[in-house]
Design a protein around this motif. Sequence first.
Motif, PDB file in Angstrom:
ATOM      1  N   TYR A 172     -23.653   0.971 -23.180  1.00  0.00           N
ATOM      2  CA  TYR A 172     -22.386  -0.074 -22.950  1.00  0.00           C
ATOM      3  C   TYR A 172     -21.291   0.257 -23.983  1.00  0.00           C
ATOM      4  O   TYR A 172     -20.176   0.390 -23.682  1.00  0.00           O
ATOM      5  CB  TYR A 172     -23.233  -1.539 -23.291  1.00  0.00           C
ATOM      6  N   MET A 173     -21.752   0.397 -25.270  1.00  0.00           N
ATOM      7  CA  MET A 173     -20.762   0.802 -26.258  1.00  0.00           C
ATOM      8  C   MET A 173     -20.080   2.327 -25.822  1.00  0.00           C
ATOM      9  O   MET A 173     -18.957   2.381 -26.136  1.00  0.00           O
ATOM     10  CB  MET A 173     -21.257   0.674 -27.576  1.00  0.00           C
ATOM     11  N   LEU A 174     -20.463   3.270 -25.671  1.00  0.00           N
ATOM     12  CA  LEU A 174     -20.389   4.491 -25.605  1.00  0.00           C
ATOM     13  C   LEU A 174     -19.259   4.447 -24.303  1.00  0.00           C
ATOM     14  O   LEU A 174     -18.299   5.051 -24.215  1.00  0.00           O
ATOM     15  CB  LEU A 174     -21.329   5.529 -25.359  1.00  0.00           C
ATOM     16  N   LEU A 175     -19.714   3.842 -23.274  1.00  0.00           N
ATOM     17  CA  LEU A 175     -18.943   3.834 -21.914  1.00  0.00           C
ATOM     18  C   LEU A 175     -17.681   2.824 -22.284  1.00  0.00           C
ATOM     19  O   LEU A 175     -16.295   3.344 -21.678  1.00  0.00           O
ATOM     20  CB  LEU A 175     -19.705   3.272 -20.976  1.00  0.00           C
ATOM     21  N   THR A 176     -17.494   2.180 -23.224  1.00  0.00           N
ATOM     22  CA  THR A 176     -16.325   1.350 -23.664  1.00  0.00           C
ATOM     23  C   THR A 176     -15.346   2.382 -24.132  1.00  0.00           C
ATOM     24  O   THR A 176     -14.149   2.316 -24.090  1.00  0.00           O
ATOM     25  CB  THR A 176     -16.701   0.410 -24.533  1.00  0.00           C
ATOM     26  N   MET A 177     -15.813   3.650 -24.610  1.00  0.00           N
ATOM     27  CA  MET A 177     -14.812   4.568 -25.225  1.00  0.00           C
ATOM     28  C   MET A 177     -14.702   5.588 -24.219  1.00  0.00           C
ATOM     29  O   MET A 177     -13.714   6.165 -24.238  1.00  0.00           O
ATOM     30  CB  MET A 177     -15.239   5.047 -26.627  1.00  0.00           C
ATOM     31  N   ALA A 178     -15.665   6.227 -23.341  1.00  0.00           N
ATOM     32  CA  ALA A 178     -15.659   7.347 -22.675  1.00  0.00           C
ATOM     33  C   ALA A 178     -15.688   7.039 -21.113  1.00  0.00           C
ATOM     34  O   ALA A 178     -15.689   7.987 -20.113  1.00  0.00           O
ATOM     35  CB  ALA A 178     -16.761   8.076 -23.043  1.00  0.00           C
ATOM     36  N   GLY A 179     -15.829   5.861 -20.717  1.00  0.00           N
ATOM     37  CA  GLY A 179     -15.914   5.744 -19.182  1.00  0.00           C
ATOM     38  C   GLY A 179     -14.582   5.875 -18.438  1.00  0.00           C
ATOM     39  O   GLY A 179     -13.737   5.400 -19.150  1.00  0.00           O
ATOM     40  N   LYS A 180     -14.771   6.348 -17.180  1.00  0.00           N
ATOM     41  CA  LYS A 180     -13.513   6.506 -16.336  1.00  0.00           C
ATOM     42  C   LYS A 180     -13.826   5.780 -15.071  1.00  0.00           C
ATOM     43  O   LYS A 180     -15.012   5.843 -14.515  1.00  0.00           O
ATOM     44  CB  LYS A 180     -13.263   7.952 -15.918  1.00  0.00           C
ATOM     45  N   TYR A 183     -20.892  14.516 -22.362  1.00  0.00           N
ATOM     46  CA  TYR A 183     -21.226  13.360 -23.282  1.00  0.00           C
ATOM     47  C   TYR A 183     -22.902  12.995 -23.018  1.00  0.00           C
ATOM     48  O   TYR A 183     -23.237  12.004 -23.804  1.00  0.00           O
ATOM     49  CB  TYR A 183     -20.460  12.228 -23.258  1.00  0.00           C
ATOM     50  N   GLU A 199     -26.299   0.775 -26.531  1.00  0.00           N
ATOM     51  CA  GLU A 199     -25.531   1.843 -26.990  1.00  0.00           C
ATOM     52  C   GLU A 199     -24.845   2.282 -26.012  1.00  0.00           C
ATOM     53  O   GLU A 199     -23.560   2.872 -26.096  1.00  0.00           O
ATOM     54  CB  GLU A 199     -26.443   2.846 -27.624  1.00  0.00           C
TER      55      GLU A 199
END
Lengths: 328, 328, 328, 328
Positions: free
Chosen positions: B297-305, B326, B295
């Motif tokens: 991994y998926m969140l960082l797909t949207m919010a990682g910098k 977040y 999960e």
Amino acid sequence: MSWFETSLMAKSGVAKGEARTTHSITIADQGKFHYVYGPYVDPVIEVDPGAVVTVETHDAFEGKITSESDQPSKILNFPYLNPQTGPIYVKGAEKGDCLAVKINSVKPRGPQPVGTTCLIPEFGGLVATGDTALLNDPLPEKVKKVRLDENGVYWSDKITLPYEPFIGTIGTSPEIEAISSLQPDYYGGNMDLPDVAPGAIIYLPVNTPGAFLYVGDCHAVQGDGELCGVAMEMPATVELQVDLIKGHTIAWPRLENEEFVMTIGSARPLEDASRIAYRELCRLVAAETGMHINEAYMLLTMAGKVRLGNMVDPKYTVGASIARKYLV
Amino acid sequence: MSWFETSLMAKSGVAKGEARTTHSITIADQGKFHYVYGPYVDPVIEVDPGAVVTVETHDAFEGKITSESDQPSKILNFPYLNPQTGPIYVKGAEKGDCLAVKINSVKPRGPQPVGTTCLIPEFGGLVATGDTALLNDPLPEKVKKVRLDENGVYWSDKITLPYEPFIGTIGTSPEIEAISSLQPDYYGGNMDLPDVAPGAIIYLPVNTPGAFLYVGDCHAVQGDGELCGVAMEMPATVELQVDLIKGHTIAWPRLENEEFVMTIGSARPLEDASRIAYRELCRLVAAETGMHINEAYMLLTMAGKVRLGNMVDPKYTVGASIARKYLV
Amino acid sequence: MSWFETSLMAKSGVAKGEARTTHSITIADQGKFHYVYGPYVDPVIEVDPGAVVTVETHDAFEGKITSESDQPSKILNFPYLNPQTGPIYVKGAEKGDCLAVKINSVKPRGPQPVGTTCLIPEFGGLVATGDTALLNDPLPEKVKKVRLDENGVYWSDKITLPYEPFIGTIGTSPEIEAISSLQPDYYGGNMDLPDVAPGAIIYLPVNTPGAFLYVGDCHAVQGDGELCGVAMEMPATVELQVDLIKGHTIAWPRLENEEFVMTIGSARPLEDASRIAYRELCRLVAAETGMHINEAYMLLTMAGKVRLGNMVDPKYTVGASIARKYLV
Amino acid sequence: MSWFETSLMAKSGVAKGEARTTHSITIADQGKFHYVYGPYVDPVIEVDPGAVVTVETHDAFEGKITSESDQPSKILNFPYLNPQTGPIYVKGAEKGDCLAVKINSVKPRGPQPVGTTCLIPEFGGLVATGDTALLNDPLPEKVKKVRLDENGVYWSDKITLPYEPFIGTIGTSPEIEAISSLQPDYYGGNMDLPDVAPGAIIYLPVNTPGAFLYVGDCHAVQGDGELCGVAMEMPATVELQVDLIKGHTIAWPRLENEEFVMTIGSARPLEDASRIAYRELCRLVAAETGMHINEAYMLLTMAGKVRLGNMVDPKYTVGASIARKYLV
């Protein structure tokens, strides 16, 4: 051994490639083993150029993996891995010189099964690792103990592999760094290159007074790349003849044998290891033959050979070579 | 500074993130500088958790490049580059702990022009190098001296760059290795990551008793990647506050500031640096929030910098971050 | 919009950056979608420079993933992925010209939940893939459907992500190749770069008569690197304004917005993508300002910014940028 | 040819590895040459499995470099490079099948000097390129024309290289892509792998009805890696025997000869090409012998061999092999 007479070691060595004195370092002599290539320890012996040294080496696991039911992840204690015998202090060696080490023999040592290989979690060429850091689960651990002698490596009922021994890890000390014996680099180290075998001379840059030659990690046989990260590891007795070429500065290890001259690069990604090895070989060919380096580049396009040492260690190792007959 | 109260340093530090004692290390105090991150030297001072230490650092060239007519290749004496102040021994620090270092300030030091940048042969992100070993001729050398203060970096008549100082090289000692201060790795080192700036806390793994904190190589401003290999180098005075988190084991450096939490990876090729940073961030997010790592991994797909530190050093450095908001 | 008046599109476009005619391509107009960027199909419409075109796009899965219980590996039929609307034939465009595409808006289209992301076996930035070919087992598949609108992306009860839409895949046709719409390259394609967003102008090289502009794969929000390989995918309605700069040849895509100018590179390994982007930016800065390219190289060392687009596609994508204010 | 009787081609081919019909494609028959591997053209001939086809090929420069005073950068017109003869439509071939192509002979064709090699700006293994995009100046261009016949390659007064001919570029069409004949990939293409030589069978995946076999780019001799990017290029006459294995799906090219079986990977960085090749070989060994894939991984650690095809093309190519005798 006529090719040897034409080698750099025989032509330019302080001892002219002659065997002059004999020495030995047993496991007991060594006592404490080393896990870094560095200048911050005392030499185990001092020798003159021309020394023939018989060296006992541990296997890469210091003999701790004794059974197929062992779990490497429980037994191995990073960074205390890949124990090295040495360092050997070579008298007269100074920064900017070149150490020449002829490998006379590599023989297995100790009770059967002498050979060990295994799958270690997060280590190897076809798995996610600490650097190629992924979320996949690791493969299961597995140890395989293998009987071997100088006639063969008895892999299974069906398969006997040839005994093709070599030294996995050999090199000199950096000037001020002390680097894990798991890593190969410009000073040698854990190259895991099968050409570093009996009958070859390896040339190593001297970075610090006395050169500080370390050796360990012998393999009974290994495929190109050392795929799973662990070759046919064995404790060994190694005979080395050491000479010194004064004022001959090389940037990376080189190797000569009856067939070819080789230059060795270690880096990531793998194309950089290949570039280092081939650029050094262009320079060697140009220097040996007098041709322009761009001509050497074109000749190697037709006649260069590449050996993949390892694709598993902190840096990958590639040897690039050209047949001696073309150095005209 | 409310975010600080929620930081790992304030919550879990031995000194609870409090400033307790003050110390200083001047250039004269330091005397001999260090060019490796290793355990084979004596600490310059010993401090308790809670120490605030004012440290003077040299620039990466130890002040030897003084004029735009200097030739770096003549002046610089590899491997004696990137001098480090320290090591600072932190009492109570043991392998497996985590050192927390809050950066209070980084100020320029010495006569104008304080800033130095240059083109060095076979070094940089857009040139052939010792590793990306090619046959092309190097670029011409060039030195640029730049006036700067806490209000700006006076690049040219037309361009004033912001003063955005940070620490280029900071880290702890490896356990048995001593590695060039030019290299970044799991213990920190020459990350050249602009987020290691005043207002941030950097977390470093402790590998050896006392942690052995080194610091140097401050930059007045730097773009992402440190493109030519030499940022706006300056001698500096740095104020650090040191704390210790017992029994908190991290594999790679981490960083917190008001906006985000960051994990830092250093490796080649560059995708491996990114993979390390992002895998560590997946682990951090999962640990902080309780969500499954997939999960995260998926969140960082949207919010990682992603922040590119350097693409020029022996390993490349990447920071991956997620906004604090977040982590719920 | 004063910065726009100074843009290359406004200054040098055939239509001077003016909006002149309006067109639309609906899903029904398009009929058959395309999965390659190539010249071997008929254009869906022909337009003059100055055209404003409203385009409906499918999501990357052509709407086939409709439920969280779907299994992507069963539904997706490689190579029929990432459907593209177009191509749009731009009258007067010839090889060597540059297409300018201003992105006016990107709006979600269709019933809720509009957004889709998922974990696909052997695809993603932190897993073994077909290229980084390892023996580890893949992660379990997982689909997440997400409600979103122009006010936000409603990730979970606790987390609302911002609506920051952009075009994941946009580009022109190669001259004779037809390349999967999953790949980014010198002509644009699947760059997955969040800066390709409303308010920006993207510049694309023209390789074939009419340019053949394709577009698809809109994202509602995405982190740097598109970590798991699947951003917040959505069907969308996109408004584009197209212009043409005759005789302006660029090797790789470029981008302008209010803040900065950007050059974009796609390659493996990731450092090569960065090198491409930054070399192009050196060339742009030198051309715009008249400074020597080596001066531009030094300036970008201080002032360059890097955006990681994707680290998951057949080539990785990096944008390098510099603030407009430094182009003096 | 007893090993051939045990080959996959002889055992499982529609024509059982028999030669049944003969065909030829001359330069005149071909007329227009192709510069992409794709399905968007008409086949030049249709054949049944069992066909023996004699094919004339151009050299990679279509014969345009005729003199050592030529400047490649002036003559070569990208992307119209590496002309391919074909495609050959193989009746009955469908997606998911495997094409088997036995190479009977590769002979030089045309007036002396038949051979061409050269240095091309920004292309090659030891120079900055369009992908490894650097600021260094390119090397000077240089053309070398070389006399050669089936007895040798007459490089210089001092050096005669062996005539070791092979096919540089051979493959099937992708399903919907049309990819430059300069690139190697999963369907074959510009692998530049010296093992694709007379006496070997190459196996290629069928992606489209009729398979669409293309061939070109023969080399009289080449070193590992094709270092400068241009081997000993020659126009040639090639004799191929084509067979078809129905329902045998392979992901990447494979090769058999008297000594070994090989799997071939093409990717960047070079370690990914090696990983692809070795993972495919693990799968092959496991399928052929019944051993677990992790056992195959360990066996290849001891017995795998690596051949570097090219380190210069858009993807690098590696062949991994194991001696036939170990497939027990």
